[in-house]
Write an enzyme that holds these catalytic residues in place. Structure first.
Site, PDB file in Angstrom:
ATOM      1  N   LYS A 282       0.848  -1.200   0.000  1.00 32.71           N
ATOM      2  CA  LYS A 282       0.000   0.000   0.000  1.00 32.71           C
ATOM      3  C   LYS A 282       0.882   1.249   0.000  1.00 32.71           C
ATOM      4  O   LYS A 282       2.020   1.198   0.467  1.00 32.71           O
ATOM      5  CB  LYS A 282      -0.855   0.016   1.277  1.00 32.71           C
ATOM      6  CG  LYS A 282      -2.012  -0.956   1.288  1.00 32.71           C
ATOM      7  CD  LYS A 282      -2.817  -0.801   2.573  1.00 32.71           C
ATOM      8  CE  LYS A 282      -3.992  -1.775   2.618  1.00 32.71           C
ATOM      9  NZ  LYS A 282      -4.976  -1.566   1.549  1.00 32.71           N
ATOM     10  N   ARG A 356     -10.320 -11.489   2.104  1.00 30.15           N
ATOM     11  CA  ARG A 356     -11.146 -12.586   1.576  1.00 30.15           C
ATOM     12  C   ARG A 356     -10.401 -13.912   1.669  1.00 30.15           C
ATOM     13  O   ARG A 356     -11.022 -14.965   1.753  1.00 30.15           O
ATOM     14  CB  ARG A 356     -11.591 -12.263   0.150  1.00 30.15           C
ATOM     15  CG  ARG A 356     -10.468 -12.115  -0.839  1.00 30.15           C
ATOM     16  CD  ARG A 356     -10.891 -11.349  -2.087  1.00 30.15           C
ATOM     17  NE  ARG A 356     -10.914  -9.892  -1.856  1.00 30.15           N
ATOM     18  CZ  ARG A 356     -11.250  -9.005  -2.786  1.00 30.15           C
ATOM     19  NH1 ARG A 356     -11.613  -9.397  -3.991  1.00 30.15           N
ATOM     20  NH2 ARG A 356     -11.249  -7.721  -2.506  1.00 30.15           N
TER      21      ARG A 356
END
Ligand code: BES
Ligand code: MN
Ligand code: ZN
Length: 502
Positions: A282, A356
């Protein structure tokens, strides 16, 4: 904070601070407000005439107590709405704003009436619950790491007495305190876990916290370590931990409230204690917010604490797959293929779509443990803030009944949910060339394709997915929300489970 229930006249109470409700825009004072005004020699009337009441819910005005009272001061609390017409959300918010304002005057022991006169459509239990939640949530703060006294916020509310309107309403008022307190303390627990810095709130520490919640509340607790997760085939979950030196911890808490396992609710929370993105790193700016990437895990731990305290006749498991997501020489690489415990293969095209991956194994595990309804909570997609901002929480469900039940539960807690679609047409976006699934579906409908990925591990089990990425933290103090972790959706999860006993 100690909270108790009593019955009797406000002015006979021995607290330090007595609270009088003042509704907005009444030329003529009535009921308890008028009675109090009389005791104060017309001062409330006078304050009204002088424009000292501004009509804002939670605003307060301080007076010395009348000579014959046992208390120190009387505080007039503006309730903001037309007399008798407040909702439980308005009461909760008002109580929170008020509690924070009170703290500045070091109010000691506070006495107030159950606000049934402020909200006539609410039962004594509901009105009391809203006030209790407002006080306990509004007074929350995370100030563990301020070492300078000057930086510590001053003032505490010592204790709170809520007056039932009559002996007949005492039991209901007490129930309101019990439920409101359990709900709010569970929310504050989730906030504490979330707000703690990631160098402290590691997966190991979260597991310790879960153990201590279990010990204090009579829950079963099991921590699945890496070796056991390997044996169980949790290759998707473990792939996220590959880059970290912190050992992953897969937390399982169990509450048994019913003899039969007909309805076994599985609450599953994403527990990424820090999300750097991994090899798909990120940007630096704002990355510190990723300490909150375990707020889903914190929510289910908080929720099951309140459930254990309120003892509904339902069975519940809380599951929190916890790990850091770090880049390193041993980290998962984009393009790697991993296998979840149910045998499905996943191409990890972006290591930043890690939530996920941990949830895939957690959902499969919950199913294998007999969960008949699955509700997962996750700070899953930044796209959630794009869609709904920080106002509404996005919900995805494969089952209309579960959605309706969650929607109903949220009505009682004041949290605001919004259902989003999960048409099978979205599956195309997460089809992999070399595996069963890939873990991202491109820019379009980012929150929906994430939900579709999770759905692949749920099968036909009734399931709802709550994406809290937009609401995991508040930017400032407002009503029951305080800057930092919000603790959404703790209260709605608890309410959902309480409702299942009927
Ligand atoms: N934890 C983030 C999502 C997030 C972002 C939560 C901002 C709260 C605030 C999640 O793991 C993530 O990185 N999601 C990616 C998914 C993408 C790579 C498909 C995102 O939203 O950008
Ligand atoms: Mn991520
Ligand atoms: Zn994440």
């Amino acid at each position: 904070m100690e909270i108790n229930v009593s019955v009797g006249d406000l002015f006979n109470q021995s607290g330090d601070t007595l609270v009088i409700y003042a509704p907005k825009g009444r030329r003529q004072l009535s009921g308890d407000t008028a009675a109090a005004d009389k005791k104060l020699g017309g001062l409330i009337r006078r304050a009204q005439e002088q424009g000292l009441l501004n009509g804002n819910a939670g605003h307060l005005l301080e007076f010395p107590a009348p000579r014959n009272a046992r208390a120190k001061r009387v505080v007039v609390l503006e309730t903001g709405d037309k007399i008798g017409e407040s909702t439980s959300t308005q009461i909760r918010t008002m109580a929170a704003t008020f509690a924070r304002a009170l703290r500045g005057m070091d109010p000691g022991h506070v006495v107030l009436a159950a606000p049934t006169s402020v909200a006539r459509s609410l039962s004594a239990e509901e009105a009391t619950r809203a006030v209790t939640e407002g006080f306990v949530m509004g007074l929350y703060r995370f100030d563990k790491h301020h070492t300078r006294a000057a930086d510590k916020p001053r003032g505490v509310v010592g204790s709170l007495t809520i007056l039932a309107s009559s002996t007949r309403h005492r039991a209901a008022t007490e129930r309101g305190v019990t439920i409101g307190r359990a709900m709010a303390e569970a929310t504050n627990l989730a906030r504490d876990l979330g707000n703690e810095s990631a160098n402290r709130m590691t997966p190991t520490r979260l597991a310790e916290e879960a153990l201590s919640v279990a010990e204090s509340n009579g829950l079963e607790c099991q921590i699945i370590e890496r070796a056991e997760a390997e044996r169980l085939g949790m290759g998707s979950y473990l792939s996220v931990s590959n880059g970290s030196v912190e050992p992953p911890k897969f937390i399982v808490l169990r509450y048994h409230g019913a003899r039969r396992r007909r309805n076994y609710v599985g609450l599953i929370g994403k527990g990424i204690t820090f999300d750097t993105g991994g090899i798909s790193l990120k940007p630096a700016n704002g990355m510190e917010a990723m300490k909150w990437d375990m707020c889903g895990a914190a929510s289910v731990i908080g929720a099951i604490q309140a459930i254990a305290q309120l003892k509904p006749s339902v069975n519940v498991m809380a599951i929190a797959p916890c790990t850091e997501n770090m880049p390193s020489g041993s980290a998962t690489k984009p393009g790697d293929v991993v296998y979840a415990m149910d045998g499905q293969s996943i191409e990890v095209v972006n290591t930043d779509a890690e939530g996920r991956l941990v949830l895939a194994d957690a959902l499969a595990y919950a199913k294998s443990q007999g969960a008949t309804t699955l509700i997962d909570v996750a700070t899953l997609t930044g796209a959630m803030s794009v869609a709904l901002g920080n106002v509404r929480v996005g919900v995805f469900a494969n089952n209309d009944r579960v959605w309706r039940q969650l929607d109903t539960a949220s009505g009682a807690t004041g949290e605001r949910y919004w259902r989003l679609p999960i048409d099978d047409d979205y599956n195309r976006q997460i089809k992999s060339d070399i595996a069963d699934l890939k873990n991202t579906g491109g820019r379009a409908a980012g929150s929906i394709t994430a939900a579709k990925f999770l759905q692949a591990f749920v099968g036909d089990t009734p399931w709802a997915h709550i994406d809290i990425a937009g609401v995991m933290n508040a930017g400032g103090d407002r009503g029951e929300w305080t800057k930092g972790a919000t603790g959404i959706p703790v209260r709605t999860l608890v309410q959902y489970v309480l409702d299942r006993t009927r």
